[in-house]
Write a protein that holds these residues in place. Structure first.
Motif, PDB file in Angstrom:
ATOM      1  N   ASP A 118      27.875  38.215  25.299  1.00 60.30           N
ATOM      2  CA  ASP A 118      27.262  36.888  25.353  1.00 60.30           C
ATOM      3  C   ASP A 118      27.680  36.186  24.078  1.00 60.30           C
ATOM      4  O   ASP A 118      27.117  36.431  23.015  1.00 60.30           O
ATOM      5  CB  ASP A 118      25.734  37.008  25.461  1.00 60.30           C
ATOM      6  CG  ASP A 118      25.080  35.652  25.671  1.00 60.30           C
ATOM      7  OD1 ASP A 118      25.790  34.627  25.572  1.00 60.30           O
ATOM      8  OD2 ASP A 118      23.865  35.615  25.925  1.00 60.30           O
ATOM      9  N   GLU A 177      28.639  28.376  25.636  1.00 65.50           N
ATOM     10  CA  GLU A 177      28.234  29.780  25.699  1.00 65.50           C
ATOM     11  C   GLU A 177      28.766  30.403  26.979  1.00 65.50           C
ATOM     12  O   GLU A 177      28.806  29.752  28.029  1.00 65.50           O
ATOM     13  CB  GLU A 177      26.705  29.882  25.654  1.00 65.50           C
ATOM     14  CG  GLU A 177      26.198  31.300  25.518  1.00 65.50           C
ATOM     15  CD  GLU A 177      24.689  31.346  25.309  1.00 65.50           C
ATOM     16  OE1 GLU A 177      24.076  30.265  25.231  1.00 65.50           O
ATOM     17  OE2 GLU A 177      24.141  32.451  25.222  1.00 65.50           O
ATOM     18  N   ASP A 208      27.851  28.060  29.946  1.00 66.64           N
ATOM     19  CA  ASP A 208      26.971  26.963  29.566  1.00 66.64           C
ATOM     20  C   ASP A 208      27.788  25.973  28.738  1.00 66.64           C
ATOM     21  O   ASP A 208      28.314  26.361  27.697  1.00 66.64           O
ATOM     22  CB  ASP A 208      25.779  27.492  28.768  1.00 66.64           C
ATOM     23  CG  ASP A 208      24.771  26.392  28.470  1.00 66.64           C
ATOM     24  OD1 ASP A 208      24.825  25.338  29.135  1.00 66.64           O
ATOM     25  OD2 ASP A 208      23.949  26.581  27.557  1.00 66.64           O
ATOM     26  N   SER A 263      29.095  32.552  21.988  1.00 63.86           N
ATOM     27  CA  SER A 263      29.000  31.102  22.010  1.00 63.86           C
ATOM     28  C   SER A 263      29.737  30.530  20.824  1.00 63.86           C
ATOM     29  O   SER A 263      29.974  31.214  19.820  1.00 63.86           O
ATOM     30  CB  SER A 263      27.537  30.657  21.985  1.00 63.86           C
ATOM     31  OG  SER A 263      26.947  31.022  20.770  1.00 63.86           O
TER      32      SER A 263
END
Lengths: 92, 497
Positions: free
Chosen positions: B269, B215, B198, B271
């Motif tokens: 995950d 991210e 992202d 970011s």
């Protein structure tokens, strides 16, 4: 790669030029007739008819093959006629 | 005959090598499923027994991989669920750390919770809980318990088989080796991999949403994590690359980069934060235009006394995004750059390698002729023949950028309607017949019912094998039609000759 470059340039130029034109998502409505719905519905009905009368579909399929044969034959004769003037064999 | 003998020997030698290579080459191993059990839940809102009993008698072999899949149904109440190893009495097994989390069992602690509706939990990884060996070798076997935490009460509830909440389904798979890849990065079937990033490729970021947090999620294998894997994100502005003479070779020379550490193996995950962007990435993104991003999972080649260096990418991904709105010039630039990237990628292919010889060294070598011809032929092929996928991509590009625009778009729409069309129903005909006195009789004809009622009689006759008349007659009819077409064409050709 040269061919790919020319192809890519041609398509990119076309894409850029036509990016100024509106994109067609559905067919327009003219005189209160939603052409998109009519066309899609009509095609669906055709598919339904083809499903119901499958035996006729097979005959039509054979007819399309014959038409394809004639298209190939006439194209071949046309090209042969073009080359006849430069020493090609005459094909009737 | 005498001269051909060495050639025969030579041929048999090559064949022997090929056969040997086929026989002894390492084949891709597919893991066998030793044990597999779905929970019995198949519909929403059903209280089910979700205890997954592992009976030692039901499988044999060495357990190397364990996979757990849990899915929370849409519409379920607020629920967090994890998995826990327990013994047959329902008591948790202290595998390693004594905590009631799966981390003690070799599972990443953060991956065991289903916190949002319809979220799917997938974990497939090596079985690292060797301390639990004595537990699962028991006669009755241990239990994988689904442990739920209802936020309203805050209390841990054990076993979805006994009490609410429901809305949960689970599957546990035990394998004797690495699972067969199914194409999903989340499963980690391919080792470390990037799943989604992202901003996504082609995204347009509104200026109002700046500064933007980058991210990336994916999977890190235990091996890569132990070597010190990290995530690298590198952002570059397109015009800056061009100013430095780098049209597309931006990934190694330029770019503002930052590194994100990983906290555990398994799914990740991560970011950037605003701080990371301003201090490390130094990337304000305050100008409208086209940007490029490179995402890499990196592992160090060398690691000595805790110092890791010479990082290399085990997987990388290039994307582009636009701050503001893409212009037509951006699009044509992207197309050309992607094309040139394909050129650069193909340079390392076979055609140029065929030309890897020294003309002067080989000037009096009789092999020069064949090598030169091979080189020229390869180069001509490379120059003129479209690489695989280029034509396909060009057609897609042509269709999206040209054929869907006015006026060609109207024809394309009809073609798409035919391609995507499915059988609908025939229209009904409605007739109002006046009978005098201002009254009408309304009659409606259902054409579909009228026609299909008659036509479906061909499907009413069913053979003992369950085949309808169409199943039986259509191949025969197609054969007859095909023969007639062939006869017609043959006769026409013979008449022309």
């Amino acid at each position: 790669m040269i061919s790919a470059l020319f192809l890519s340039l041609a398509v990119s130029t076309l894409t850029m030029i036509f990016s100024f034109f509106p994109q067609v998502e559905v067919l327009p409505t003219i005189a209160n007739v939603d052409l998109d719905t009519v066309i899609v519905g009509g095609i669906g009905s055709l598919f339904r008819l083809a499903d119901l009368f499958w035996y006729i579909t097979n005959v039509v399929q054979g007819f399309i093959y014959i038409m394809g044969y004639y298209a190939f034959k006439f194209t071949f004769k046309f090209l042969a006629g073009l080359f006849q003037g430069v020493g090609g064999a005459a094909i009737n | 005959m005498i001269n051909s003998y060495p050639q025969v020997v030579h041929t048999f030698t090559i064949l022997a090598f090929v056969l040997g290579a086929l026989l002894f080459a390492p084949h891709a191993a597919h893991a066998a499923i030793l044990w597999d059990q779905y929970s019995t839940a198949s519909t929403d809102n059903v209280n089910v027994s979700n205890d997954q009993y592992i009976d030692n008698a039901t499988f044999s072999g060495t357990v190397q991989y364990i996979g757990i899949v849990g899915k929370r149904w849409t519409g379920a109440s607020d629920l967090s669920t994890s998995f826990q190893l327990a013994d047959s009495s329902g008591s948790y097994i202290d595998c390693q750390t004594g905590t009631d989390t799966l981390s003690g069992f070799g599972f990443p602690a953060s991956s065991g919770f289903l916190t949002t509706a319809d979220m799917e939990l997938v974990y497939i990884g090596p079985f690292s809980g060797t301390q639990c060996n004595q537990s699962y070798s028991g006669v009755s076997g241990p239990i994988f318990k689904s442990v739920s935490n209802v936020s309203s009460s805050g209390a841990w509830q054990t076993g979805l088989h006994e009490e609410s909440p429901s809305n949960f389904i689970a599957q546990i798979v035990i394998l004797d080796g690495p699972p067969t890849p199914d194409g999903s990065c989340v499963d980690g079937d391919f080792g470390s991999c990037i799943n989604t990033v992202d901003p996504a490729n082609g995204a347009e970021i509104a200026t109002s949403s700046l500064p933007y947090l980058f991210e990336v999620d994916g999977y890190i294998s235990a091996e890569d994590y132990e070597t010190g894997a990290r995530i690298m994100i590198k952002i570059d502005r397109n015009t800056d690359q061009q100013a430095q003479g780098a049209l597309i070779a931006w990934d190694s020379a330029f770019g503002n980069k930052t590194y994100l550490p990983l906290s555990s193996s398994g799914s990740f995950d991560v970011s950037t934060s605003t701080t990371a962007i301003s201090e490390n990435l130094n990337f304000p993104m305050d100008r409208i235009g086209l940007y490029r991003a490179r995402w890499e999972i990196q592992t160090p080649k060398y690691s000595i006394f805790g110092f890791a260096f010479n990082y290399t990418a085990v997987q990388s991904l290039n994307t582009r995004f636009t701050v503001g709105t893409s212009t037509p010039l951006d699009l044509i630039q992207i197309d050309q750059e992607e094309y040139l990237q394909g050129v650069i990628d193909s340079i390392s292919g076979d055609p140029l390698e065929q030309c890897n010889f020294n003309f002067f060294d080989s000037a009096f070598d009789f092999r020069l002729g064949s090598e030169l011809l091979g080189c020229i032929g390869g180069m001509l092929h490379w120059l003129l023949v479209l690489p695989p996928g280029v034509l396909e991509n060009t057609i897609v590009q042509l269709k999206e950028g040209f054929l869907t625009r006015v006026p060609w778009g109207y024809f394309t729409r009809i073609v798409n309607a035919v391609q995507d069309g499915s059988a609908g129903t025939l229209p009904t005909v409605h007739a109002d017949i006046p009978i005098g006195g201002g009254d009408n009789i309304s009659i409606e004809f259902d054409i579909d019912d009228i026609i299909s009622g008659a036509a479906s009689t061909t499907d009413l006759m069913v053979s003992p094998d369950g085949d309808t008349l169409r199943d039986i007659a259509e191949p025969i009819l197609q054969l007859i039609v095909g023969l007639l077409v062939l006869m017609f064409i043959w006769k026409d050709i013979m008449r022309s000759v």
